[in-house]
Enzyme design. Structure first.
Site, short mmCIF file in Angstrom:
data_model
loop_
_atom_site.label_atom_id
_atom_site.label_comp_id
_atom_site.label_asym_id
_atom_site.label_seq_id
_atom_site.Cartn_x
_atom_site.Cartn_y
_atom_site.Cartn_z
N ASP A 194 0.82 -1.21 0.00
CA ASP A 194 0.00 0.00 0.00
C ASP A 194 0.85 1.27 0.00
OD1 ASP A 194 -2.62 1.29 0.19
OD2 ASP A 194 -1.95 1.91 2.17
N MET A 275 -7.62 6.43 3.08
CA MET A 275 -7.69 7.57 2.16
C MET A 275 -6.44 7.74 1.33
SD MET A 275 -10.69 8.82 2.54
CE MET A 275 -10.46 10.33 1.60
N ARG A 276 -5.44 6.87 1.52
CA ARG A 276 -4.20 7.03 0.76
C ARG A 276 -4.45 6.92 -0.74
NH1 ARG A 276 -1.00 3.77 3.37
NH2 ARG A 276 0.13 5.36 4.52
N ALA A 277 -5.35 6.02 -1.14
CA ALA A 277 -5.62 5.85 -2.56
C ALA A 277 -6.17 7.12 -3.19
CB ALA A 277 -6.61 4.70 -2.77
#
Length: 671
Positions: A194, A275-277
């Site tokens: 990720d 929320m990284r995506a």
């Protein structure tokens, strides 16, 4: 001495997605790097190394070992404060080898100065060298876990923190992280997966013309590297200028609300965690717009970003295949278009949106599959049953190999290690110098040795080495009874679910796994030992059952596999997990019948278990017997194997109070 030229970036044939992902990261380094997945021999490393020559040169403080920018030096830089002039140097491509040590990565105490001058000085590592450049990790999936943790911390915070051997240092470590891997050699930990902003799948082209051109250019480069690089110098210079121009405009690229809603809708549609995506997708779309010279992000930028930023984030379970089908992306884009057209005036229904954050249920999602398969009309015996769907996965209890090993780094059993915590010092064994113990050994003799300056007077017998204890990965060999006595669908579903849970545990602990199954008249090595645990999971979901129980043959197969693997990898210790109800029905080379044959089958199984024990492998028997009448054969097998016997339900960590070790080492610890 002039360095040999690298293969030019512009001369690479194909790999359009890979080149685009690298270029976008060069334009906007905060995207978070690139993970390159692909089979061997697909020029992954060649393309990555070629990127460094395209990056703009850096202005750095002349005497700073940490690459500080003159305009904004790091206030905590160990070499600061800076008063010297600035200079310019090319952007660094720093390679982190698989066998790198922790000292090499984060830096360590400068032993030479500590022992000769009596001062504490820091020797920077690869993270310092990679600051404001590229950190390239080949075979990133094989990187030792403790190095992965350090890498993750630095990549997330943009700083490296070193607390060891009396040294406390913090320095800037902002870099473009690029990793390559071959999925056949094992998957990547989800935590590290990720962290990569983008991912690209590469494969060799099946087009004859493309393959021909690849070979032609490579041979030309090998024959005359300097001449070949000169031929492509103008094209590379044009790309480098394009990168600089896109970098200059990236901060001015606008992200309209409509496209931001499109991005959020896409991430929600693919059910990604956190929320990284969303942030990566937004940064990538902005970089793509800057690359094509646009003033604002458009739909085409979001679509290009989604192809690179979302596939590896759909992987909800360790055994799910990364990637996404083209029709899934098209459908998600169509749905996201509706949100892009919405005016976005409706307020959210909660602090984190309509679903309060959209968190997934606790624990990994158990993939389906294996159940409902049609009976094959290939001449199988009627007792051959289709696989049953495994029960939901659970968190498995820790199964350990007793004693202290020297195997590959992992997270299962105790081991002597180059990393891990320091337990003591020694004059004859260990890794590295135990500084405190060495200084303590030398200190009482300084007057006698005539010390007159700040440095210590050392002798060879003062040297003390560190004895460190960490964790190792093991060979976990599953021996699964798939016979008719185990073939009740409820029981086999529970067994399959248990094995999948143990496989997930093996994945997280970086083990090598193999699967032996036995049913009918013989045993089969269903999966030769491999680090690709997801393959083992696929085999288990397709496990068919039925027939008699050749338990002895299954154990003999286990013995052969353990002995063969010990020859290949002598330091990797083996853990055999036998799942059976112990009802052996097939004897080895027996012409007996009836009760005598059954007794011979049991005796043969016990003798075979003794042979497995002689290999030195640790063993655990999982008792799968059920019903009112239990023969207790699994317990006898466990005694012959020299290991414990657990009930099937005892494999779950939730069913065991506290931290339980299934295999206890009753022997005294080696000195």
């Amino acid at each position: 001495m002039t360095a040999a030229p690298r293969f030019p970036f512009s001369a690479v044939v194909g790999h359009d997605d890979l080149r685009l992902a690298l270029l976008l990261n060069a334009v906007h380094p905060r995207i978070g790097g690139v993970l390159v997945r692909g089979e061997k021999g697909t020029a992954k490393s060649t393309v990555v190394r070629a990127l460094a020559s395209l990056l703009p040169p850096l202005d750095v403080v002349a005497d700073c070992r940490f690459g500080c920018a003159p305009s904004s030096p790091d206030p905590q830089c160990p070499d600061g404060p800076h008063d010297s002039a600035s200079t310019q140097r090319p952007a660094q491509l720093v390679e982190l080898p698989v066998g790198a040590t922790e000292d090499r990565l984060i830096g360590s105490l400068d032993l030479e100065r500590a022992l000769t001058e009596g001062v504490r000085a820091f020797q920077p590592g690869l993270l310092a060298a990679a600051h404001r450049g590229v950190l390239y990790v080949d075979e990133v999936n094989l990187l030792h876990d403790h190095l992965v943790d350090l890498l993750l911390d630095a990549a997330a915070m943009g700083r490296a923190h070193v607390e060891r051997e009396g040294v406390s240092v913090s320095h800037a470590a902002s870099f473009l992280l690029v990793g390559t891997m071959n999925p056949e050699e094992g998957e990547l930990r989800p935590q590290l997966l990720d962290r990569f902003g983008l991912t690209v799948q590469v494969a060799a082209s099946r087009e004859v013309a493309t393959r021909t051109e690849v070979v032609r250019r490579r041979l030309a480069f090998e024959a005359d590297p300097v001449g070949f690089a000169a031929k492509w110098a103008d094209a590379d210079a044009e790309l480098a200028a394009h990168i600089r121009a896109a970098r200059d405009r990236v901060e001015q690229v606008a992200l309209p609300d409509a496209e931001l809603r499109r991005i959020s809708a896409l991430c929600a549609s693919f059910d990604v965690d956190g929320m990284r995506a969303d942030l990566v997708l937004a940064r990538t779309a902005i970089a793509h717009a800057a690359w094509r010279g646009a003033e604002a992000v458009a739909e085409q930028d979001v679509e290009a970003a989604a192809r690179l930023a979302l596939p590896h984030r759909r992987r909800r379970d360790p055994f799910d295949e990364p990637g996404m089908a083209e029709d899934q992306l098209e459908q998600a884009l169509a749905e996201a278009a509706e949100h892009a057209e919405d005016d976005g005036d409706e307020p959210p229904e909660g602090p984190d949106g309509p679903d309060g954050g959209g968190q997934a249920p606790d624990g990994p999602t158990e993939p389906t599959g294996g159940g409902g398969a049609e009976e094959r009309s290939d001449g199988r015996a009627p007792a051959d049953k289709a696989p049953a769907a495994p029960t939901p996965a659970f968190r498995a209890r820790l199964l350990e190999v007793p004693g202290l090993g020297d195997g590959a780094p992992g997270r299962r059993s105790r081991s002597r290690s180059r990393s891990g915590r320091t337990t003591r010092s020694s004059t004859v064994e260990g890794h590295g110098v135990h500084v405190a113990a060495t200084l303590a050994a030398a200190a009482p003799h300084q007057v006698a040795r005539g010390r007159s300056g700040p440095g210590l007077v050392l002798r060879s017998d003062d040297l003390r080495r560190e004895i460190r204890e960490g964790r190792e990965g093991n060979l976990v060999l599953f021996a699964v009874d798939a016979s008719g006595s185990m073939a009740a669908r409820e029981r086999m579903s529970a067994v399959s679910g248990a094995v999948l849970s143990l496989l997930r545990d093996a994945y997280q602990r970086r083990d090598k796994v193999g699967v032996v199954t036995f049913r009918g008249d013989s045993a089969e090595l269903a999966l030769p030992p491999t680090s690709s645990v997801d393959i083992a999971a696929a085999r288990m979901r397709g496990l068919r059952t039925g027939g008699r129980t050749p338990l002895a043959d299954g154990l003999l197969q286990v013995q052969r596999v353990v002995q063969r693997e010990r020859t290949r990898d002598p330091q990797r210790r083996a853990l055999v997990v036998l799942l059976t109800d112990g009802r052996a029905t097939v004897a080895v080379n027996s012409g007996l019948s009836g009760r005598d044959r059954a007794q011979r089958a049991v005796d043969d199984a016990l003798r075979a278990a003794g042979l497995v024990a002689e290999t030195g492998a640790a063993s655990i028997v999982v008792d799968c017997e059920n019903g009112m009448v239990r023969l207790g054969l699994p317990a006898r097998l466990a005694a012959a194997l020299g290991g414990p016997c657990l009930r099937l339900e005892e494999l779950s960590a939730e069913n065991v109070a506290g931290v339980v070790r299934a295999v206890r080492d009753e022997r005294p610890r080696a000195a």
